[in-house]
Structure formats: structure tokens, C-alpha cells
Design a protein around this motif. Structure first.
Motif, PDB file in Angstrom:
ATOM      1  N   THR A 171       0.840  -1.197   0.000  1.00 55.70           N
ATOM      2  CA  THR A 171       0.000   0.000   0.000  1.00 55.70           C
ATOM      3  C   THR A 171       0.877   1.250   0.000  1.00 55.70           C
ATOM      4  O   THR A 171       1.751   1.408   0.847  1.00 55.70           O
ATOM      5  CB  THR A 171      -0.916   0.017   1.240  1.00 55.70           C
ATOM      6  OG1 THR A 171      -1.734  -1.152   1.221  1.00 55.70           O
ATOM      7  CG2 THR A 171      -1.788   1.271   1.255  1.00 55.70           C
ATOM      8  N   GLY A 172       0.637   2.118  -0.961  1.00 59.95           N
ATOM      9  CA  GLY A 172       1.425   3.348  -1.070  1.00 59.95           C
ATOM     10  C   GLY A 172       2.691   3.220  -1.870  1.00 59.95           C
ATOM     11  O   GLY A 172       3.437   4.189  -2.004  1.00 59.95           O
ATOM     12  N   SER A 173       2.945   2.041  -2.449  1.00 60.49           N
ATOM     13  CA  SER A 173       4.216   1.803  -3.148  1.00 60.49           C
ATOM     14  C   SER A 173       4.215   2.292  -4.587  1.00 60.49           C
ATOM     15  O   SER A 173       5.288   2.486  -5.177  1.00 60.49           O
ATOM     16  CB  SER A 173       4.538   0.306  -3.141  1.00 60.49           C
ATOM     17  OG  SER A 173       3.592  -0.413  -3.929  1.00 60.49           O
ATOM     18  N   GLY A 174       3.031   2.428  -5.192  1.00 68.17           N
ATOM     19  CA  GLY A 174       2.969   2.730  -6.613  1.00 68.17           C
ATOM     20  C   GLY A 174       3.198   1.517  -7.489  1.00 68.17           C
ATOM     21  O   GLY A 174       3.304   1.647  -8.713  1.00 68.17           O
ATOM     22  N   LEU A 175       3.245   0.343  -6.906  1.00 68.53           N
ATOM     23  CA  LEU A 175       3.504  -0.894  -7.638  1.00 68.53           C
ATOM     24  C   LEU A 175       2.238  -1.734  -7.753  1.00 68.53           C
ATOM     25  O   LEU A 175       1.455  -1.825  -6.795  1.00 68.53           O
ATOM     26  CB  LEU A 175       4.589  -1.708  -6.936  1.00 68.53           C
ATOM     27  CG  LEU A 175       6.001  -1.121  -6.976  1.00 68.53           C
ATOM     28  CD1 LEU A 175       6.867  -1.751  -5.882  1.00 68.53           C
ATOM     29  CD2 LEU A 175       6.639  -1.347  -8.351  1.00 68.53           C
ATOM     30  N   CYS A 176       2.057  -2.339  -8.905  1.00 68.59           N
ATOM     31  CA  CYS A 176       0.989  -3.320  -9.120  1.00 68.59           C
ATOM     32  C   CYS A 176      -0.385  -2.793  -8.709  1.00 68.59           C
ATOM     33  O   CYS A 176      -1.142  -3.456  -7.991  1.00 68.59           O
ATOM     34  CB  CYS A 176       1.307  -4.628  -8.389  1.00 68.59           C
ATOM     35  SG  CYS A 176       2.809  -5.432  -9.014  1.00 68.59           S
ATOM     36  N   GLY A 177      -0.696  -1.583  -9.135  1.00 70.84           N
ATOM     37  CA  GLY A 177      -2.012  -1.000  -8.871  1.00 70.84           C
ATOM     38  C   GLY A 177      -2.143  -0.252  -7.580  1.00 70.84           C
ATOM     39  O   GLY A 177      -3.188   0.369  -7.321  1.00 70.84           O
ATOM     40  N   ASN A 178      -1.133  -0.281  -6.744  1.00 72.00           N
ATOM     41  CA  ASN A 178      -1.162   0.485  -5.496  1.00 72.00           C
ATOM     42  C   ASN A 178      -0.800   1.940  -5.778  1.00 72.00           C
ATOM     43  O   ASN A 178       0.166   2.223  -6.502  1.00 72.00           O
ATOM     44  CB  ASN A 178      -0.178  -0.100  -4.481  1.00 72.00           C
ATOM     45  CG  ASN A 178      -0.643  -1.435  -3.936  1.00 72.00           C
ATOM     46  OD1 ASN A 178      -1.450  -1.492  -3.027  1.00 72.00           O
ATOM     47  ND2 ASN A 178      -0.149  -2.521  -4.535  1.00 72.00           N
ATOM     48  N   SER A 179      -1.553   2.853  -5.196  1.00 72.58           N
ATOM     49  CA  SER A 179      -1.283   4.275  -5.405  1.00 72.58           C
ATOM     50  C   SER A 179       0.033   4.672  -4.741  1.00 72.58           C
ATOM     51  O   SER A 179       0.341   4.184  -3.641  1.00 72.58           O
ATOM     52  CB  SER A 179      -2.412   5.123  -4.830  1.00 72.58           C
ATOM     53  OG  SER A 179      -3.629   4.811  -5.480  1.00 72.58           O
ATOM     54  N   PRO A 180       0.817   5.548  -5.371  1.00 72.24           N
ATOM     55  CA  PRO A 180       2.087   5.995  -4.771  1.00 72.24           C
ATOM     56  C   PRO A 180       1.863   7.129  -3.787  1.00 72.24           C
ATOM     57  O   PRO A 180       2.354   8.242  -3.968  1.00 72.24           O
ATOM     58  CB  PRO A 180       2.878   6.461  -5.993  1.00 72.24           C
ATOM     59  CG  PRO A 180       1.835   6.975  -6.927  1.00 72.24           C
ATOM     60  CD  PRO A 180       0.629   6.093  -6.725  1.00 72.24           C
TER      61      PRO A 180
END
Length: 534
Positions: A483-492
Motif C-alpha cells: 500500500t502506497g508503493s505505486g507498484l501493481c495497482g497500489n497508489s504511490p
């Protein structure tokens, strides 16, 4: 008077700063640039550079600065440049011209081929504006000559007594490796007597001034193992900057003498590089056990594996794609370097799958590639994004990596909450799989950040990676942690810039520049208030 006190305090601050520490460098990833070969100035002929010509192609500090987006967009947070000091100036040698920067003449002068002092300061300032670090290559062991009886007046050390007497190196004899001259009869490398107290003092003052003048954050030290190891402690203390030395070869016992208190902060991780070749090169031995042994030996015998420089290519080695015919072999080896202990280092052009053999063919110009967004560039971007995120959001950086399994087809490691599974089989699909034991509870959902596919931890806390689509690496993270990573659909929604951003760059040049809006605003407000009150 009040405003004058503020001004003087601020100026004192910007002049009393220090370069980056080993702890701050630990969070970085480095892109190695051969200055002459990274980018051309406008109007230059892009087809004129041939590595076999052994001459200059036209890259400069300005062309690096003007093309930093390519490096930063891949997630790199530091660059390492060729040596910046004056090189041999004279007739062309049988080995060509010193386009690479390693044939030092007068270290007190800059290499005019690469630009001016103002150009180098501008590069440093622009890197710091982007919150990136500058690592500069330095050559301390030797200077360059074309005979065994050179004119010493053109060097920084002008007295013959400040050099060891000429003798050719006898490899394997440590005293010979320390005191004799590298090179050959065509291009000799007079060996500086670093055991001499006066030489040590001069070198200390030189590096201290160089680091301050150009706001350098770290040093990569050429041929470090050819200098007595106790020299480096004083030298690096005077520099006040992170020191990463070249200790060529896979001798861990020798390497261990060059990292720790009284010597270097870090060395390039040659022992693991050699093991990566044994494990992943195709065709090869797929010797994952040797890689596991090298990983563990480095952890136990060196002082701090988390600041070692992990690499697959550099200017002294054949390109990976010259050694290995399969692109997946590069991807798997690269995952190991990014996801284990150490600072990842990528040599320019590796992301473009360059395939040059040894020097000089491994020093290709980058511009014919068009700086494309290749599959390898995308992989590096993803690995940097995850690494930077884990550094920011957890104690991943200081969690020691561990080998958790080796099999005939691969190896898996764990660092923090990241499990990386790498295979040796290459690109062709095979009806094989790897089972890996993890510490995660049964039914924990994991995301492979390279494919964005999900796996679920099975019974006995195991996961299975299968290769019916080919030998791809997997980097598995508990899905809830992304969560929060910007990876695989997670928002950055959490910054992925690394820790250690509070470094104060030495010298005013990195602070006082057109790229520092905070400083501009400070002076605008200051002089505005002075005008109003006068």
C-alpha cells in the motif's frame, strides 16, 4: 543587525557542511557513467564514436547534467563518474588516448576534455537539487607515463623519491602488488609511495579540498588493493566522504583487509560477482551453491555487507551479454544484486543490453541506443521503486539478507519481508518449479512485483514458483505491505525517495546556485526586508 546575524548564520551553515556517510550511501542505488561515452553535445556526429578507435567521443560533465532524467527516471539516486582529474597529455600511445580518465597526470588539475570547474560544479549542484549523490572515481595508487624514467615535474608529486622504484608486478606476491608498477613498457603506471608521510599529508589535503570544492558525496577508489590498506583510513577521514574501493578478485580474505575502521567504508563486491557468473551465465554450471557460499562468506568475513557495491558489469569486465546468451540470466542475476545486502551499481548501457567484450569494446557510446525504455530498463525501474519504497517504509535496509533455499534450478533469498526467487534455467519454458519455505503464515497473499501476479502461501508456509512460461525471476512481497508503493495497482501515496536525505553537501557551490529556490527566496526576502527598513 538582526538580519545581518541571520545572514551570517546561514552563510556559516552552507560553508560548514559535510559529504554523505556510509549510512546515507547504504540507501542509494548507483548508475556508473563513463563520462566520454554517456551523451553528446548538440550538433556532434552521433555515428563517429567507435570503441575500437580508443579515443575521445565527446561526452562531458555538461552532457551528463543535461541528460539526468534518463538516470533518475529509472529510480537511481546516485551516479558514479569517470575520474575528473587531468590525464596524460602527449602523443597518442599504442593503447590510444586517455578517454576513460584513468591515466592521471596532474591530479591538482581537472580534465579539460570533460569541461571546466564551473561545469563540474553545475553537475554536482543539479544532482543535489534532484536529491541525488555524486560519486567520483579517483586514482591514488599511480600516475601514467610512457617510459620507466618519466619527467616527474608534470605530476602532483614531482620528486622521484615519492615513487617506488620501477619493477614489474609479480601477481600473487603482495609486496610486489603494493609497490611495483602496473601497466607495461608501453604505458607504465609509476607507483606512488603511499607509505611516505609527506605523500600521505599531500594526498589528504588534496582530497579534502577536492571534495569540498565540488561538493562530492562519495569516492570510488581505483586499484585500492595496490595501496597499503592502512593508508585509506586517514585519506578517507580527510575526504569526509564515503569511500568504495576496487579490490579486484574473489579473494575474500584479502578483501576483508580493505573494509572497516582504519581503512575503506566499502569495496566493490567482486566475490559475489564471480559467484553470480557461475550461477547464472548461460551456458554455464548453474552453480547456485557457490553463490550461496559467496553470499554467506561476504556476510561473515567482511565488516558490513550492506554497503558493498553489487554489480554485474563495469569498465574492466566484459558485458554480461558477452558472457551469457540468454536475457533471463541477466534479469535473475540483477534481482539478486538489488534484493540482497549491498548497494546496487549498474554500468551505463547494461539496461540497453550492450554486449561488448573486454576493454575497449565494453566502453560503447550510449547514444546509439536512443535511450530506449527497454525491458531491462523497466525491470531496473521496478526494482529501484520497490527498494526505495521498502527503505522508506520499513527497516528493510538494515535487515540482513539470507539464502533460504538452493536447488538444481535456482536460489531464493529473503531480506526483510521480501522473498526473491531466481532461476538458472534461462528463457525457454520448462516443466519445473521451485518450492520455497517462508516465514509467512499459511494463506498470506503475496504479490510478485515483477509480474503483478498473486501467490498464496500454502501449507507448511511454502510457496511454489513454476517455470512453464520460462525462467523469470520473482520478487514476492506480502500484498498488504505494498500500500502506497505505486507498484501493481497500489497508489504511490507514500514517497519512495530513500532515507538519508538530510545530507549537507560540502561547499557553497551546491547550495548557492540557480537550482536552489529556497536560497533564492531567503535572499529575496532578506534584501526586501532590508530595503523596507532602510
Amino acid at each position: 543587525m538582526f538580519f545581518l546575524l541571520i545572514l551570517f548564520s546561514f552563510l556559516a551553515f552552507i560553508h560548514s557542511t559535510t559529504a554523505a556517510t556510509a549510512a546515507e550511501w547504504r540507501s542509494r542505488s548507483i548508475y556508473q557513467v563513463l563520462t566520454d561515452r554517456y551523451a553528446l553535445p548538440a550538433g556532434a556526429d552521433p555515428s563517429a564514436c567507435k570503441p575500437e578507435a580508443l579515443t575521445w567521443c565527446g561526452g562531458t560533465w555538461n552532457t551528463i547534467r543535461e541528460n539526468l532524467d534518463y538516470i533518475q527516471n529509472a529510480g537511481f539516486t546516485a551516479i558514479w563518474t569517470s575520474p575528473i582529474n587531468q590525464n596524460y597529455e602527449g602523443p597518442r600511445t599504442v593503447y590510444g588516448d586517455p578517454y576513460h580518465g584513468y591515466w592521471i597526470q596532474d591530479a591538482t588539475q581537472l580534465n579539460s576534455r570533460f569541461g571546466t570547474a564551473e561545469d563540474l560544479k553545475a553537475l554536482s549542484a543539479e544532482l543535489h537539487r534532484r536529491d541525488m549523490y555524486l560519486m567520483v572515481d579517483v586514482v591514488v595508487n599511480n600516475v601514467m607515463a610512457t617510459s620507466t624514467n618519466p619527467d616527474y615535474s608534470k605530476y602532483m608529486f614531482k620528486d622521484k623519491s615519492q615513487y617506488h622504484p620501477y619493477c614489474p608486478v609479480v601477481w600473487g606476491d603482495r609486496q610486489s602488488e603494493l609497490n611495483c608498477w602496473l601497466g607495461d613498457q608501453n604505458v607504465t603506471l609509476p607507483d606512488v609511495n603511499t607509505q611516505d608521510a609527506q605523500v600521505q599529508a599531500v594526498y589528504g589535503n588534496w582530497i579534502e579540498n577536492l571534495v569540498k570544492e565540488y561538493s562530492i558525496d562519495g569516492l570510488r577508489i581505483d586499484a585500492a588493493k595496490h595501496v597499503n590498506s592502512d593508508f585509506w583510513g586517514t585519506f578517507c577521514a580527510k575526504a569526509g566522504a564515503f569511500c568504495m574501493g576496487e579490490v579486484f578478485g574473489d579473494d575474500i580474505t584479502l578483501a576483508s583487509q580493505y573494509q572497516g575502521p582504519g581503512t575503506l567504508d566499502s569495496i566493490l563486491n567482486y566475490p559475489v560477482y564471480d559467484a553470480l557468473v557461475k550461477a547464472f551465465k548461460i551456458p554455464g554450471n548453474a552453480d547456485t551453491a557457490a553463490l550461496a557460499r559467496a553470499h554467506d562468506a561476504v556476510k561473515t568475513q567482511l565488516k558490513d555487507a550492506t554497503v558493498l557495491g553489487n554489480f554485474l558489469e563495469n569498465h574492466d569486465l566484459p558485458r554480461w551479454h558477452n558472457l551469457s546468451v540468454d536475457p533471463q540470466s541477466l534479469y535473475n542475476a540483477m534481482v539478486f544484486n538489488f534484493m540482497s545486502d549491498g548497494i546496487p551499481v549498474v554500468y551505463y548501457g547494461q539496461e540497453q543490453s550492450f554486449s561488448g567484450a573486454a576493454d575497449p569494446m565494453n566502453r560503447e557510446p550510449l547514444w546509439p541506443s536512443g535511450y530506449k525504455n527497454t525491458t531491462t530498463y523497466q525491470l531496473i525501474t521496478t526494482l529501484n521503486k520497490l527498494r526505495n519504497f521498502m527503505i522508506k517504509s520499513s527497516d528493510w535496509l538494515t535487515s540482513p539478507s539470507a539464502v533460504i533455499s538452493t536447488t538444481p534450478v535456482g536460489i531464493s533469498i529473503m531480506k526483510g519481508n521480501v522473498v526473491s526467487v531466481m532461476t538458472t534455467i534461462g528463457s525457454p519454458p520448462q516443466n519445473v518449479s521451485m518450492g520455497v519455505y517462508t516465514p509467512f503464515p499459511n494463506n498470506t497473499p503475496l504479490t510478485d512485483i515483477l509480474s503483478c501476479k498473486q501467490l498464496v502461501v500454502g501449507s507448511n508456509r511454502t510457496i511454489t514458483v513454476e517455470y512453464s512460461l520460462g525462467g523469470h525471476p520473482s520478487v514476492l512481497v506480502p500484498s498488504a505491505l505494498l500500500t502506497g508503493s505505486g507498484l501493481c495497482g497500489n497508489s504511490p501515496n507514500v514517497s519512495t525517495s530513500p532515507r538519508g536525505n538530510n545530507v549537507n553537501h560540502s561547499g557553497a557551490s551546491a547550495m548557492v546556485s540557480k537550482h536552489n529556490p529556497a536560497l533564492i527566496i531567503f535572499f529575496a526576502l532578506f534584501f526586501g526586508l532590508v530595503t523596507l527598513l532602510s
